[in-house]
Design an enzyme around this catalytic site. Structure first.
Site, PDB file in Angstrom:
ATOM      1  N   HIS A 138     -14.262  34.304  59.347  1.00 35.36           N
ATOM      2  CA  HIS A 138     -13.205  34.497  60.029  1.00 35.36           C
ATOM      3  C   HIS A 138     -13.567  34.449  61.533  1.00 35.36           C
ATOM      4  O   HIS A 138     -14.560  34.654  61.983  1.00 35.36           O
ATOM      5  CB  HIS A 138     -12.347  35.925  59.968  1.00 35.36           C
ATOM      6  CG  HIS A 138     -13.129  37.291  60.248  1.00 35.36           C
ATOM      7  ND1 HIS A 138     -12.983  38.246  59.541  1.00 35.36           N
ATOM      8  CD2 HIS A 138     -14.143  37.466  61.170  1.00 35.36           C
ATOM      9  CE1 HIS A 138     -13.719  39.227  60.296  1.00 35.36           C
ATOM     10  NE2 HIS A 138     -14.583  38.788  61.203  1.00 35.36           N
ATOM     11  N   GLU A 143      -8.378  35.864  59.399  1.00 34.70           N
ATOM     12  CA  GLU A 143      -8.949  35.885  57.976  1.00 34.70           C
ATOM     13  C   GLU A 143      -8.553  34.596  57.216  1.00 34.70           C
ATOM     14  O   GLU A 143      -7.395  33.925  57.518  1.00 34.70           O
ATOM     15  CB  GLU A 143      -8.461  37.066  57.213  1.00 34.70           C
ATOM     16  CG  GLU A 143      -8.607  38.597  57.836  1.00 34.70           C
ATOM     17  CD  GLU A 143     -10.046  38.925  57.832  1.00 34.70           C
ATOM     18  OE1 GLU A 143     -11.096  38.318  57.720  1.00 34.70           O
ATOM     19  OE2 GLU A 143     -10.075  40.178  57.715  1.00 34.70           O
TER      20      GLU A 143
HETATM   21  P1  PGA Z   1     -20.142  41.358  63.801  1.00 33.33           P
HETATM   22  O1  PGA Z   1     -18.919  40.657  63.665  1.00 33.33           O
HETATM   23  O2  PGA Z   1     -20.521  40.600  65.117  1.00 33.33           O
HETATM   24  O3  PGA Z   1     -20.017  42.826  64.065  1.00 33.33           O
HETATM   25  O4  PGA Z   1     -21.090  40.556  62.987  1.00 33.33           O
HETATM   26  C1  PGA Z   1     -18.680  39.355  63.874  1.00 33.33           C
HETATM   27  C2  PGA Z   1     -17.061  38.983  63.177  1.00 33.33           C
HETATM   28  O5  PGA Z   1     -16.699  39.656  62.611  1.00 33.33           O
HETATM   29  O6  PGA Z   1     -16.591  38.069  64.114  1.00 33.33           O
END
Ligand code: PGA
Length: 243
Positions: A138, A143
């Site tokens: 995503h 998503e």
């Molecule tokens: P994260 O999330 O930086 O907390 O790994 C990235 C995302 O879900 O786009």
């Protein structure tokens, strides 16, 4: 597409912050697209350092965040508005009324989404969009699905996304189920995009995103078609890219 693979987090953070700093130095009224999550924290720290060293002023900068949870009070410590205040906005001279984060508490969420798109359209184009990537590919909270949405919209978060974000909440039940996110059309409209990826657990998805088929099953794969994509990865996340 330009890919940089870094041996250290510090080098990655300084490079990311350096690109943003250089943009604002040349265009003081730049429009930034900002991301939350664990990935950009170190880059915001370096940006605050650059500000404190007098290298950059955010006084004419405008920003638009990618997303916000639905139903979390704005001052909840895990709201993305709180995150941005805590990691960046409270420490630099950006004008808060020039910072935009979707309102996840709007009485009419669809109207809020339309208004967010209108506010983005008003300023023209985002100059530089900062992006992370989820384990499922995503971007923002777009998503994997059979179809993707161009503009800002409400999404139901996938179980794996709620699981990944549960580390910030007392329990899974406290993780919001819905969010407002910029659509992939808004993201792809940015003049430049920096995709930041860290950790061995993201090695396969970043390879799939950058070299796999372009498919709505991996929203980040659309970035392959962006004319100005810079990818900053640490060596753990970059492992599969150099195999
Ligand atoms: P994260 O999330 O930086 O907390 O790994 C990235 C995302 O879900 O786009």
């Amino acid at each position: 597409m330009i890919i940089h693979i870094f041996d250290s987090q510090q080098e990655l953070n300084q490079t990311g912050a350096g690109i943003i700093t250089a943009l604002i130095q040349t265009k003081p009224n730049a429009v930034l697209g900002l991301a939350t999550g664990g990935t950009p924290v170190g880059i915001y720290e370096e940006l605050v350092k650059n500000y404190n060293l007098g290298r950059v002023s955010f006084s004419h900068v405008k920003s638009f965040n990618l997303d916000e949870y639905v139903g979390l009070p704005e001052d909840h410590p895990e709201s993305y508005r709180s995150y941005m205040n805590h990691h960046l906005f409270d420490h630099v001279d950006i004008q808060k009324d020039q910072t935009h984060v979707p309102n996840g508490n709007a009485a009419d969420v669809d109207a809020e989404c339309e208004e967010y798109d209108a506010r983005m359209a008003d300023v023209g184009q985002v100059d530089l969009q900062i992006l992370g990537i989820g384990h499922n590919g995503h971007i923002g909270f777009n998503e994997p699905d059979r179809e993707l949405t161009a503009g800002t919209h409400q999404v139901e978060l996938k179980a794996e996304t709620r699981q990944a974000n549960a580390r910030y909440f007392p329990s899974m039940d406290d993780v919001p189920t819905h969010a407002i996110t910029m659509g992939v059309g808004s993201i792809m409209k940015a003049k430049s995009i920096i995709l930041i990826v860290r950790g061995a657990d993201k090695a396969e998805i970043v390879k799939r995103a950058l070299y796999g088929p372009i498919t709505t099953d991996c929203p980040a794969s659309l970035l392959q078609t962006h004319p100005n994509l810079i990818v900053l990865v640490d060596k753990e996340a970059g492992r599969a890219l150099v195999e």
